[in-house]
Motif scaffolding. Structure first.
Motif, PDB file in Angstrom:
ATOM      1  N   SER A  54       4.510  -9.055   4.405  1.00 42.04           N
ATOM      2  CA  SER A  54       4.287  -8.264   4.961  1.00 42.04           C
ATOM      3  C   SER A  54       4.945  -7.327   5.550  1.00 42.04           C
ATOM      4  O   SER A  54       6.139  -7.583   5.171  1.00 42.04           O
ATOM      5  CB  SER A  54       5.068  -9.924   6.240  1.00 42.04           C
ATOM      6  OG  SER A  54       5.704  -9.386   6.269  1.00 42.04           O
ATOM      7  N   LEU A  55       4.314  -6.581   6.668  1.00 38.75           N
ATOM      8  CA  LEU A  55       5.304  -5.211   6.692  1.00 38.75           C
ATOM      9  C   LEU A  55       6.558  -5.668   7.959  1.00 38.75           C
ATOM     10  O   LEU A  55       7.340  -4.762   7.078  1.00 38.75           O
ATOM     11  CB  LEU A  55       4.370  -4.443   7.667  1.00 38.75           C
ATOM     12  CG  LEU A  55       5.024  -2.964   7.867  1.00 38.75           C
ATOM     13  CD1 LEU A  55       5.363  -2.328   7.584  1.00 38.75           C
ATOM     14  CD2 LEU A  55       3.777  -2.377   9.634  1.00 38.75           C
ATOM     15  N   GLY A  56       6.466  -6.383   8.203  1.00 42.54           N
ATOM     16  CA  GLY A  56       8.011  -7.080   9.048  1.00 42.54           C
ATOM     17  C   GLY A  56       8.601  -7.451   8.644  1.00 42.54           C
ATOM     18  O   GLY A  56      10.567  -6.748   8.804  1.00 42.54           O
ATOM     19  N   GLN A  96       5.187  10.552  -1.607  1.00 44.40           N
ATOM     20  CA  GLN A  96       4.123  11.185  -0.245  1.00 44.40           C
ATOM     21  C   GLN A  96       3.552   9.435   0.201  1.00 44.40           C
ATOM     22  O   GLN A  96       3.326   9.899   1.340  1.00 44.40           O
ATOM     23  CB  GLN A  96       3.567  12.691  -0.276  1.00 44.40           C
ATOM     24  CG  GLN A  96       2.483  12.034  -0.651  1.00 44.40           C
ATOM     25  CD  GLN A  96       2.391  12.392  -2.721  1.00 44.40           C
ATOM     26  OE1 GLN A  96       3.771  12.471  -2.938  1.00 44.40           O
ATOM     27  NE2 GLN A  96       1.492  12.189  -2.609  1.00 44.40           N
ATOM     28  N   SER A  97       2.930   9.180  -0.911  1.00 48.06           N
ATOM     29  CA  SER A  97       2.574   7.981  -0.242  1.00 48.06           C
ATOM     30  C   SER A  97       3.401   6.613  -0.095  1.00 48.06           C
ATOM     31  O   SER A  97       3.041   5.754   0.474  1.00 48.06           O
ATOM     32  CB  SER A  97       1.380   7.728  -1.572  1.00 48.06           C
ATOM     33  OG  SER A  97       0.660   8.376  -2.029  1.00 48.06           O
ATOM     34  N   CYS A  98       4.753   6.733  -0.380  1.00 42.73           N
ATOM     35  CA  CYS A  98       5.690   5.305  -0.104  1.00 42.73           C
ATOM     36  C   CYS A  98       6.382   5.275   1.113  1.00 42.73           C
ATOM     37  O   CYS A  98       6.648   6.156   1.839  1.00 42.73           O
ATOM     38  CB  CYS A  98       7.137   5.314  -0.836  1.00 42.73           C
ATOM     39  SG  CYS A  98       8.123   4.663  -0.240  1.00 42.73           S
ATOM     40  N   THR A  99       5.034   4.872   1.621  1.00 42.86           N
ATOM     41  CA  THR A  99       5.474   3.765   3.092  1.00 42.86           C
ATOM     42  C   THR A  99       6.134   2.345   3.460  1.00 42.86           C
ATOM     43  O   THR A  99       5.905   1.789   2.444  1.00 42.86           O
ATOM     44  CB  THR A  99       4.371   4.263   3.890  1.00 42.86           C
ATOM     45  OG1 THR A  99       3.239   3.438   3.746  1.00 42.86           O
ATOM     46  CG2 THR A  99       3.790   6.091   3.967  1.00 42.86           C
ATOM     47  N   HIS A 100       6.494   2.930   4.351  1.00 48.85           N
ATOM     48  CA  HIS A 100       6.612   1.085   4.379  1.00 48.85           C
ATOM     49  C   HIS A 100       5.573  -0.184   4.641  1.00 48.85           C
ATOM     50  O   HIS A 100       5.450  -1.133   3.735  1.00 48.85           O
ATOM     51  CB  HIS A 100       7.075   0.486   6.028  1.00 48.85           C
ATOM     52  CG  HIS A 100       8.876   0.864   6.068  1.00 48.85           C
ATOM     53  ND1 HIS A 100       9.532   1.672   6.346  1.00 48.85           N
ATOM     54  CD2 HIS A 100       9.944  -0.077   5.722  1.00 48.85           C
ATOM     55  CE1 HIS A 100      10.955   1.708   6.374  1.00 48.85           C
ATOM     56  NE2 HIS A 100      10.859   0.502   6.234  1.00 48.85           N
ATOM     57  N   ARG A 101       4.658   0.954   4.653  1.00 51.39           N
ATOM     58  CA  ARG A 101       3.229  -0.373   4.758  1.00 51.39           C
ATOM     59  C   ARG A 101       2.424  -0.322   3.597  1.00 51.39           C
ATOM     60  O   ARG A 101       2.678  -1.429   2.947  1.00 51.39           O
ATOM     61  CB  ARG A 101       1.718  -0.072   5.349  1.00 51.39           C
ATOM     62  CG  ARG A 101       1.104  -0.576   5.581  1.00 51.39           C
ATOM     63  CD  ARG A 101       0.138   0.312   7.047  1.00 51.39           C
ATOM     64  NE  ARG A 101      -0.040   0.466   8.157  1.00 51.39           N
ATOM     65  CZ  ARG A 101       0.172  -0.481   9.097  1.00 51.39           C
ATOM     66  NH1 ARG A 101       0.063  -2.204   8.829  1.00 51.39           N
ATOM     67  NH2 ARG A 101       1.197  -0.269  10.354  1.00 51.39           N
ATOM     68  N   ALA A 102       2.085   0.523   3.049  1.00 52.11           N
ATOM     69  CA  ALA A 102       2.112   0.297   1.247  1.00 52.11           C
ATOM     70  C   ALA A 102       3.286   0.189   0.449  1.00 52.11           C
ATOM     71  O   ALA A 102       2.594  -0.599  -0.743  1.00 52.11           O
ATOM     72  CB  ALA A 102       1.583   2.091   0.852  1.00 52.11           C
ATOM     73  N   VAL A 103       4.258  -0.187   0.786  1.00 52.46           N
ATOM     74  CA  VAL A 103       5.038  -1.235  -0.169  1.00 52.46           C
ATOM     75  C   VAL A 103       4.963  -2.227   0.157  1.00 52.46           C
ATOM     76  O   VAL A 103       4.654  -3.128  -0.463  1.00 52.46           O
ATOM     77  CB  VAL A 103       6.729  -0.715   0.217  1.00 52.46           C
ATOM     78  CG1 VAL A 103       7.685  -1.763  -0.567  1.00 52.46           C
ATOM     79  CG2 VAL A 103       6.595   0.288  -0.521  1.00 52.46           C
ATOM     80  N   ALA A 104       4.691  -2.797   1.364  1.00 46.69           N
ATOM     81  CA  ALA A 104       4.286  -4.126   1.739  1.00 46.69           C
ATOM     82  C   ALA A 104       3.182  -4.793   0.994  1.00 46.69           C
ATOM     83  O   ALA A 104       3.391  -5.673   0.745  1.00 46.69           O
ATOM     84  CB  ALA A 104       3.582  -4.260   3.424  1.00 46.69           C
ATOM     85  N   GLU A 105       1.957  -3.845   0.812  1.00 44.18           N
ATOM     86  CA  GLU A 105       0.683  -3.957   0.850  1.00 44.18           C
ATOM     87  C   GLU A 105       1.159  -4.491  -1.303  1.00 44.18           C
ATOM     88  O   GLU A 105       0.523  -5.012  -1.550  1.00 44.18           O
ATOM     89  CB  GLU A 105       0.070  -3.240   0.870  1.00 44.18           C
ATOM     90  CG  GLU A 105      -1.895  -3.316  -0.314  1.00 44.18           C
ATOM     91  CD  GLU A 105      -2.325  -2.474   0.910  1.00 44.18           C
ATOM     92  OE1 GLU A 105      -2.749  -1.499  -0.316  1.00 44.18           O
ATOM     93  OE2 GLU A 105      -2.416  -2.025   1.761  1.00 44.18           O
ATOM     94  N   GLU A 106       1.985  -3.079  -1.441  1.00 46.68           N
ATOM     95  CA  GLU A 106       2.194  -3.122  -3.321  1.00 46.68           C
ATOM     96  C   GLU A 106       2.956  -4.502  -3.533  1.00 46.68           C
ATOM     97  O   GLU A 106       2.526  -5.301  -4.195  1.00 46.68           O
ATOM     98  CB  GLU A 106       2.722  -2.428  -3.463  1.00 46.68           C
ATOM     99  CG  GLU A 106       3.122  -2.444  -5.642  1.00 46.68           C
ATOM    100  CD  GLU A 106       2.231  -1.685  -5.931  1.00 46.68           C
ATOM    101  OE1 GLU A 106       2.037  -2.338  -6.804  1.00 46.68           O
ATOM    102  OE2 GLU A 106       0.727  -1.141  -5.681  1.00 46.68           O
TER     103      GLU A 106
END
Length: 183
Positions: free
Chosen positions: A41-43, A27-37
């Motif tokens: 960049s999110l892009g 549930q915590s796996c989002t594009h934003r969370a993955v980009a940060e990890e």
């Protein structure tokens, strides 16, 4: 042969997604969370994986590859004994790999509510069945039944407390029935 920067970035994103899932849950796996990890960049993340299902499919494929490699290594080292004994030890070994097991099953079960992940989940089952056919010389039907039984025990193991007693003799007995069943 060296890999391109894009391929390396893609792999970094996939591994970062796997880490987010392992650490914080699907549930915590989002594009934003993955980009940060991943430290990108999110892009970059959305460029490499336009949808979350595409990213999760790539993570599942990585998990399938890791599962295949670790299972092959385990089976290479554990060839002694009757197939039912080997299968029983495999269940116990896999339950001992709790962190990996939790992540794998969270991905696998996600296919229930995410139809785009179902081909990966089915591939995972087929890979496992093929390994049992190859190493234990089971028929396709025996292998399918054994994998189904393994999955049931592993799911139960994830849901139970880690120190819950497993009836090894009963597991062995069911595997013996599966192995002795003619296809």
């Amino acid at each position: 042969m060296s890999r391109s920067k894009s391929e390396l970035t893609k792999e970094k994103i996939i591994r970062a997604a796997a880490e987010v899932i392992r650490r914080d849950g699907l549930q915590s796996c989002t594009h934003r969370a993955v980009a940060e990890e991943a430290g990108v960049s999110l892009g970059t993340t959305t460029y490499q994986f336009a949808t979350l299902d595409a990213l999760l499919s790539a993570v599942m494929q990585l998990a399938i590859n890791d599962f295949t490699d670790s299972t092959r290594r385990w089976l290479d080292l554990n060839r002694e004994g009757a197939p039912e004994a080997i299968l029983t030890r495999f269940v116990l070994w896999t339950l001992g790999e709790r962190s990996r097991l939790n992540t794998e099953y969270e991905l696998f079960v996600a296919a229930v509510s995410r139809p785009l992940l179902r081909p990966c989940a089915m591939n995972w089952l087929h890979v496992h069945e093929s390994l049992l056919c190859e190493y234990l010389h089971l028929t396709a039907e025996q292998s399918r039944a054994a994998v189904s039984f393994i999955d049931a025990w592993l799911m139960r193991g994830i849901l139970d407390e880690p120190d819950t007693f497993l009836n090894e003799a009963l597991i062995h007995q069911v595997f013996r029935a599966i192995v002795q069943e003619t296809a």
